[in-house]
Motif scaffolding. Structure first.
Motif, PDB file in Angstrom:
ATOM      1  N   VAL A 138      -8.105   2.060   8.987  1.00 38.11           N
ATOM      2  CA  VAL A 138      -6.998   2.539   8.463  1.00 38.11           C
ATOM      3  C   VAL A 138      -6.446   2.033   7.238  1.00 38.11           C
ATOM      4  O   VAL A 138      -6.000   2.389   6.286  1.00 38.11           O
ATOM      5  N   TRP A 139      -6.492   0.483   7.163  1.00 44.55           N
ATOM      6  CA  TRP A 139      -6.225  -0.173   6.042  1.00 44.55           C
ATOM      7  C   TRP A 139      -6.926   0.281   4.916  1.00 44.55           C
ATOM      8  O   TRP A 139      -6.536   0.370   3.851  1.00 44.55           O
ATOM      9  N   ALA A 140      -8.278   0.383   5.134  1.00 49.55           N
ATOM     10  CA  ALA A 140      -9.423   0.829   3.918  1.00 49.55           C
ATOM     11  C   ALA A 140      -8.792   2.205   3.419  1.00 49.55           C
ATOM     12  O   ALA A 140      -8.997   2.324   2.195  1.00 49.55           O
ATOM     13  N   ARG A 141      -8.682   3.013   4.397  1.00 45.28           N
ATOM     14  CA  ARG A 141      -8.074   4.316   3.739  1.00 45.28           C
ATOM     15  C   ARG A 141      -6.935   4.209   2.868  1.00 45.28           C
ATOM     16  O   ARG A 141      -6.836   4.811   1.917  1.00 45.28           O
ATOM     17  N   GLU A 142      -5.981   3.685   3.658  1.00 43.46           N
ATOM     18  CA  GLU A 142      -4.513   3.671   2.785  1.00 43.46           C
ATOM     19  C   GLU A 142      -4.425   2.730   1.676  1.00 43.46           C
ATOM     20  O   GLU A 142      -3.735   3.190   0.748  1.00 43.46           O
ATOM     21  N   SER A 143      -5.417   1.847   1.674  1.00 45.58           N
ATOM     22  CA  SER A 143      -5.491   0.780   0.462  1.00 45.58           C
ATOM     23  C   SER A 143      -6.077   1.663  -0.739  1.00 45.58           C
ATOM     24  O   SER A 143      -5.893   1.139  -2.113  1.00 45.58           O
ATOM     25  N   ILE A 144      -6.651   2.841  -0.684  1.00 47.01           N
ATOM     26  CA  ILE A 144      -7.094   3.543  -1.842  1.00 47.01           C
ATOM     27  C   ILE A 144      -6.356   4.823  -1.808  1.00 47.01           C
ATOM     28  O   ILE A 144      -6.607   5.536  -2.594  1.00 47.01           O
ATOM     29  N   PRO A 176      -0.316  -6.266  -3.950  1.00 46.04           N
ATOM     30  CA  PRO A 176       0.073  -5.009  -4.126  1.00 46.04           C
ATOM     31  C   PRO A 176      -0.205  -4.450  -5.455  1.00 46.04           C
ATOM     32  O   PRO A 176      -0.586  -5.437  -6.410  1.00 46.04           O
ATOM     33  N   LEU A 177      -0.399  -3.321  -5.805  1.00 51.05           N
ATOM     34  CA  LEU A 177      -0.214  -2.559  -7.131  1.00 51.05           C
ATOM     35  C   LEU A 177       0.979  -3.265  -7.912  1.00 51.05           C
ATOM     36  O   LEU A 177       2.070  -3.502  -7.161  1.00 51.05           O
TER      37      LEU A 177
END
Length: 383
Positions: free
Chosen positions: A15-21, A78-79
């Protein structure tokens, strides 16, 4: 395939990998072919993915399989703050290509630090600071003098001028990269939470003069210690963006220098506020900026009208303005040098020549396949 053939993973990492992009589940379904029900089961921890599914997810999320197999989701910075002048509903939402550009810039910076440390090269600590209440003209002039920017006037080729300005900014202890920013209307970004501050400027269709202005706009963000992802809009209501625009303008087009130009004196004497394009181009060539930046400075100094400026802004600030009519195929070697900068590339080759890294390490530092290394060196040596 039976469930015993699946690979145990922490669903929270996926979930983190998906949301991080910045990808939605529906987007992942479209990209991977994994159906939504199956993806939901994997992300909810009800099922584990197979090897092929894991490969698809890793490719889509731009992560290694090893990363997806971590026991816990890693903590990532974060961005930078969204400083675009857009509808509020889009604030903070970015295309995956933008997220990857920031991620790459952070990685390049760590590699740059590693190369410099290994070579025994000290990285100066960035020493300037200000607030939006600071006198922007005085600070800009101080930095302009410290960097001896007047010597760049002797250069004629605009690409050499851009490189010279980048060298000057990097001498302050800043990492500068030209990134592929094709989404989100971005012109550049600045990052202040790494070991050294970072500036990313848009490459590709962007004109060198526009890149130069972006470079110093983002330097303004670093001076303020307020990084961000920027579109450099003159319509912004943000005091920070206004300050950075004014800072870049004074760095590149000092008021005293502008007003002393014969052509400006002539227009002022005649009280003529409608400028011929050839005259704007003459000034823009002298100051190494675009004609719109010149016109904006003239407006600030009440030497043109808002009506005339806005008319030209609509024409000269269109997305297609300045793009190549006959775009060429990709030149990987040229892209690599522009992206990371000649100083970074030179450090990498120096480390290789002195046997501090091997050819595979060099390929990793440059971010190119082994076959592109000779061409990259040849292009670097010809600059």
């Amino acid at each position: 395939m039976i469930e015993n053939d699946k690979i145990p993973v922490n669903s929270k990492v996926l979930v983190w990998a998906r949301e991080s992009i910045g990808q939605s589940r529906n987007h992942v379904v479209e990209k991977t072919g994994i159906n939504l029900r199956r993806l939901n089961q994997i992300e909810n921890g009800e099922k584990h993915p197979g090897l092929e599914e894991l490969k698809l997810l890793a490719k889509t999320y731009k992560r290694t399989i090893a990363t997806l197999l971590l026991r816990e989701a890693p903590q990532e910075k974060p961005l930078p703050k969204d400083r675009r002048t857009i509808d509020s509903k889009d604030i903070g939402k970015f295309h995956e290509k933008t997220i990857l550009a920031v991620r790459k810039a952070r990685a390049f910076t760590q590699s740059l630090i590693e190369l410099k440390t290994d070579a025994g090269i000290a990285i100066p600590k960035f020493k300037y600071s200000a607030s939006v209440d600071s006198n922007v003209d005085e600070l800009a002039q101080t930095i302009r003098t410290d960097l001896n920017l007047n010597e760049i006037r002797e250069l004629e080729n605009i690409n050499d001028i851009l490189e010279a300005y980048i060298d000057k900014v990097e001498s302050l202890g800043v990492a500068v990269f030209q990134m592929s920013l094709t989404q989100d209307n971005l012109r550049g970004f600045s990052i202040i939470d790494e070991d050294i501050p970072i500036i990313g400027i848009k490459r590709g269709s962007e004109k060198p003069t526009s890149k130069i202005f972006t470079l110093f706009h983002e330097l303004g963000h670093i001076v303020l210690n307020r990084g961000g992802l920027c579109d450099l809009s003159i319509k912004t209501t943000s005091e920070i963006e206004k300050w950075c625009n004014a800072f870049a303008a004074e760095i590149l087009i000092p008021k005293s220098d502008l007003l002393s130009r014969d052509i400006v004196q002539d227009y002022k004497y005649k009280q003529n506020k409608v400028w011929l394009k050839k005259d704007l181009i003459e000034l823009s060539n002298y100051f190494h900026v675009g004609p719109l930046a010149i016109l904006r400075s003239l407006l600030t100094n009440k030497l043109t009208t808002s009506k005339y400026y806005n008319e030209k802004h609509q024409v000269w600030n269109k997305p297609s303005f300045g793009r190549s009519k006959n775009p060429k195929g990709r030149d990987i070697a040229k892209e690599t040098i522009r992206e990371k900068g000649k100083n970074y590339i030179s450090l990498a080759f120096s480390a290789y020549d002195k046997n501090r890294i091997d050819i595979k390490d060099l390929s990793d530092f440059l971010g190119v396949k082994l076959s592109y290394i000779p061409k990259t060196r040849e292009l670097l040596n010809s600059r």
